[in-house]
Scaffold this motif. Structure first.
Motif, PDB file in Angstrom:
ATOM      1  N   TRP A  99       1.627 -11.513   6.237  1.00  0.00           N
ATOM      2  CA  TRP A  99       1.847 -10.113   5.867  1.00  0.00           C
ATOM      3  C   TRP A  99       1.451  -9.111   6.947  1.00  0.00           C
ATOM      4  CZ3 TRP A  99       4.681  -8.820   1.793  1.00  0.00           C
ATOM      5  CH2 TRP A  99       4.837  -9.756   0.760  1.00  0.00           C
ATOM      6  N   VAL A 100       0.344  -9.341   7.644  1.00  0.00           N
ATOM      7  CA  VAL A 100      -0.135  -8.350   8.608  1.00  0.00           C
ATOM      8  C   VAL A 100       0.887  -8.066   9.715  1.00  0.00           C
ATOM      9  CG1 VAL A 100      -1.920  -7.856  10.323  1.00  0.00           C
ATOM     10  CG2 VAL A 100      -2.556  -8.788   8.088  1.00  0.00           C
ATOM     11  N   ILE A 110       2.563  -4.362  10.689  1.00  0.00           N
ATOM     12  CA  ILE A 110       2.630  -3.800  12.049  1.00  0.00           C
ATOM     13  C   ILE A 110       4.076  -3.481  12.421  1.00  0.00           C
ATOM     14  CG2 ILE A 110       2.195  -4.305  14.481  1.00  0.00           C
ATOM     15  CD1 ILE A 110      -0.165  -6.052  13.556  1.00  0.00           C
ATOM     16  N   LEU A 111       5.005  -4.342  12.002  1.00  0.00           N
ATOM     17  CA  LEU A 111       6.421  -4.095  12.277  1.00  0.00           C
ATOM     18  C   LEU A 111       6.894  -2.818  11.601  1.00  0.00           C
ATOM     19  CD1 LEU A 111       9.195  -4.957  13.380  1.00  0.00           C
ATOM     20  CD2 LEU A 111       9.494  -6.336  11.299  1.00  0.00           C
ATOM     21  N   TYR A 112       6.504  -2.607  10.362  1.00  0.00           N
ATOM     22  CA  TYR A 112       6.880  -1.367   9.665  1.00  0.00           C
ATOM     23  C   TYR A 112       6.277  -0.144  10.362  1.00  0.00           C
ATOM     24  CZ  TYR A 112       8.916  -3.735   5.612  1.00  0.00           C
ATOM     25  OH  TYR A 112       9.717  -4.473   4.780  1.00  0.00           O
ATOM     26  N   GLY A 113       5.041  -0.270  10.834  1.00  0.00           N
ATOM     27  CA  GLY A 113       4.437   0.836  11.566  1.00  0.00           C
ATOM     28  C   GLY A 113       5.191   1.142  12.843  1.00  0.00           C
ATOM     29  N   THR A 155       2.192  -2.550   2.758  1.00  0.00           N
ATOM     30  CA  THR A 155       2.258  -3.947   3.194  1.00  0.00           C
ATOM     31  C   THR A 155       0.921  -4.431   3.725  1.00  0.00           C
ATOM     32  OG1 THR A 155       4.569  -3.530   3.817  1.00  0.00           O
ATOM     33  CG2 THR A 155       3.596  -5.563   4.609  1.00  0.00           C
ATOM     34  N   TRP A 156       0.133  -3.520   4.286  1.00  0.00           N
ATOM     35  CA  TRP A 156      -1.182  -3.865   4.810  1.00  0.00           C
ATOM     36  C   TRP A 156      -2.073  -4.495   3.726  1.00  0.00           C
ATOM     37  CZ3 TRP A 156      -3.589  -4.587   9.243  1.00  0.00           C
ATOM     38  CH2 TRP A 156      -4.975  -4.468   9.323  1.00  0.00           C
ATOM     39  N   PHE A 157      -1.894  -4.042   2.476  1.00  0.00           N
ATOM     40  CA  PHE A 157      -2.701  -4.565   1.369  1.00  0.00           C
ATOM     41  C   PHE A 157      -1.963  -5.636   0.553  1.00  0.00           C
ATOM     42  CE2 PHE A 157      -4.355  -0.279   2.160  1.00  0.00           C
ATOM     43  CZ  PHE A 157      -5.712  -0.545   2.283  1.00  0.00           C
ATOM     44  N   MET A 158      -0.768  -6.018   0.979  1.00  0.00           N
ATOM     45  CA  MET A 158      -0.012  -7.026   0.231  1.00  0.00           C
ATOM     46  C   MET A 158      -0.663  -8.412   0.223  1.00  0.00           C
ATOM     47  SD  MET A 158       2.529  -6.166  -1.594  1.00  0.00           S
ATOM     48  CE  MET A 158       3.210  -7.810  -1.822  1.00  0.00           C
ATOM     49  N   PRO A 159      -1.371  -8.856   1.282  1.00  0.00           N
ATOM     50  CA  PRO A 159      -2.018 -10.181   1.200  1.00  0.00           C
ATOM     51  C   PRO A 159      -2.964 -10.302   0.005  1.00  0.00           C
ATOM     52  CG  PRO A 159      -2.010  -9.411   3.456  1.00  0.00           C
ATOM     53  CD  PRO A 159      -1.505  -8.279   2.626  1.00  0.00           C
ATOM     54  N   GLU A 160      -3.745  -9.257  -0.244  1.00  0.00           N
ATOM     55  CA  GLU A 160      -4.674  -9.288  -1.371  1.00  0.00           C
ATOM     56  C   GLU A 160      -3.919  -9.282  -2.705  1.00  0.00           C
ATOM     57  OE1 GLU A 160      -6.538  -8.744   2.134  1.00  0.00           O
ATOM     58  OE2 GLU A 160      -5.088  -7.270   1.382  1.00  0.00           O
ATOM     59  N   MET A 161      -2.843  -8.500  -2.781  1.00  0.00           N
ATOM     60  CA  MET A 161      -2.026  -8.513  -3.998  1.00  0.00           C
ATOM     61  C   MET A 161      -1.392  -9.882  -4.212  1.00  0.00           C
ATOM     62  SD  MET A 161      -0.106  -4.832  -3.759  1.00  0.00           S
ATOM     63  CE  MET A 161      -0.996  -3.349  -3.279  1.00  0.00           C
ATOM     64  N   PHE A 162      -0.933 -10.498  -3.115  1.00  0.00           N
ATOM     65  CA  PHE A 162      -0.310 -11.826  -3.210  1.00  0.00           C
ATOM     66  C   PHE A 162      -1.325 -12.860  -3.687  1.00  0.00           C
ATOM     67  CE2 PHE A 162       1.038 -15.894  -1.461  1.00  0.00           C
ATOM     68  CZ  PHE A 162       2.366 -15.937  -1.848  1.00  0.00           C
ATOM     69  N   GLN A 163      -2.527 -12.804  -3.155  1.00  0.00           N
ATOM     70  CA  GLN A 163      -3.569 -13.733  -3.593  1.00  0.00           C
ATOM     71  C   GLN A 163      -3.894 -13.534  -5.071  1.00  0.00           C
ATOM     72  OE1 GLN A 163      -6.126 -13.102   0.323  1.00  0.00           O
ATOM     73  NE2 GLN A 163      -7.072 -14.609  -1.011  1.00  0.00           N
TER      74      GLN A 163
END
Length: 278
Positions: free
Chosen positions: A201-202, A206-209, A233-241
């Protein structure tokens, strides 16, 4: 001649009301003074929404009543018997209904932006919900059916949102794309460690930024949506977990670290990214 003169004066008073040249109570007094005695005075017209609706219904013609009930009956028939229609007819009905709602929403938006946007939103949701219903009804069990439909909707929302300058719809398109990406990761990967999820996700954040910086010279609203998508998207890893992986022991620590890192980055680069979106 007197009737024509009276009509011209009433129109001029209505123009004064809309232009705020005179207070409303003065305009009401003048209209009651010059209006046709046969016609209902302005003060008798209800001010609240329900009253206006009842007044409109009471003044509707037989043709309008027939069209209203005919359209309502047709919609009810389609909804009740949609599942028994052939799949080609189902697709055609969804596409036609979506197109009509989008066309109607664009027409309404010229005079009433909130209602027009609501109609456009209903049209796009009809396409998504109708497609999901068909997938479930015809028992297309593969996850890629749902994922593919969500990707198609995401592309439509992004393109339509940019073209019609609807930033909320544009942002919803990227959220739908992230949802489809989450479904793909869940089905095709076996990543369980937190650092593996971050790697998925990270770089995308960065790509979106970077895209926000790249497009700001062409469209600042689009750049703003891309920057907001990057933050999400920066916080999506935590949402995915939290949604797909049963490992939430250190999730709160990850969120705190992400907030601190993201907040410092935005603060240090504030002179750059504010130029992109303002």
């Amino acid at each position: 001649m007197k009737a024509e003169r009276r009509t011209i004066i009433v129109r001029e008073i209505e123009h004064w009301r809309r232009s705020k040249l005179l207070p409303d109570h003065y305009c009401d007094f003048l209209i009651n003074l010059y209006a046709d005695p046969v016609a209902a005075p302005k003060s008798e017209v209800p001010e609240h929404l329900v009253g206006k609706a009842i007044m409109a219904v009471s003044q509707a013609t037989g043709k309008q009543w027939f069209l209203t009930f005919g359209i309502f009956t047709l919609i009810s028939f389609v909804v009740l018997y949609f599942s028994v229609f052939h799949i080609v007819l189902q697709i055609a009905l969804i596409l036609v209904g979506t197109a009509l709602l989008l066309w109607l929403g664009e027409r309404i938006r010229k005079n009433n932006a909130p209602i027009g946007f609501l109609t456009i939103t209903v049209g796009h949701l009809l396409f998504l919900s109708g497609g999901l219903y068909m997938i479930h009804d015809h028992e297309f069990t593969g996850w890629y059916w749902n994922g593919g439909l969500i990707v198609i909707c995401a592309l439509i929302w992004i393109i339509y949102g940019i073209k019609q300058k609807l930033s909320a719809l544009h942002f919803s398109g990227w959220l739908a794309f992230l949802l489809a990406y989450s479904l793909m990761l869940y089905q095709l990967t076996t990543a369980q460690a937190w650092y593996e999820v971050q790697l998925y996700w990270v770089p995308l954040a960065i790509l979106y930024g970077w895209l926000s910086w790249f497009v700001h010279r062409f469209s600042k609203p689009v750049a703003g949506v891309m920057l907001l998508t990057a933050i999400f998207t920066w916080f999506m890893p935590e949402m995915f977990q939290f949604m797909f992986i049963d490992q939430t022991d250190f999730l709160h620590l990850q969120l705190i670290a992400k907030m601190i890192t993201g907040g410092l980055t935005l603060f240090l680069l504030r002179k750059q990214w504010m130029v992109w979106v303002i």
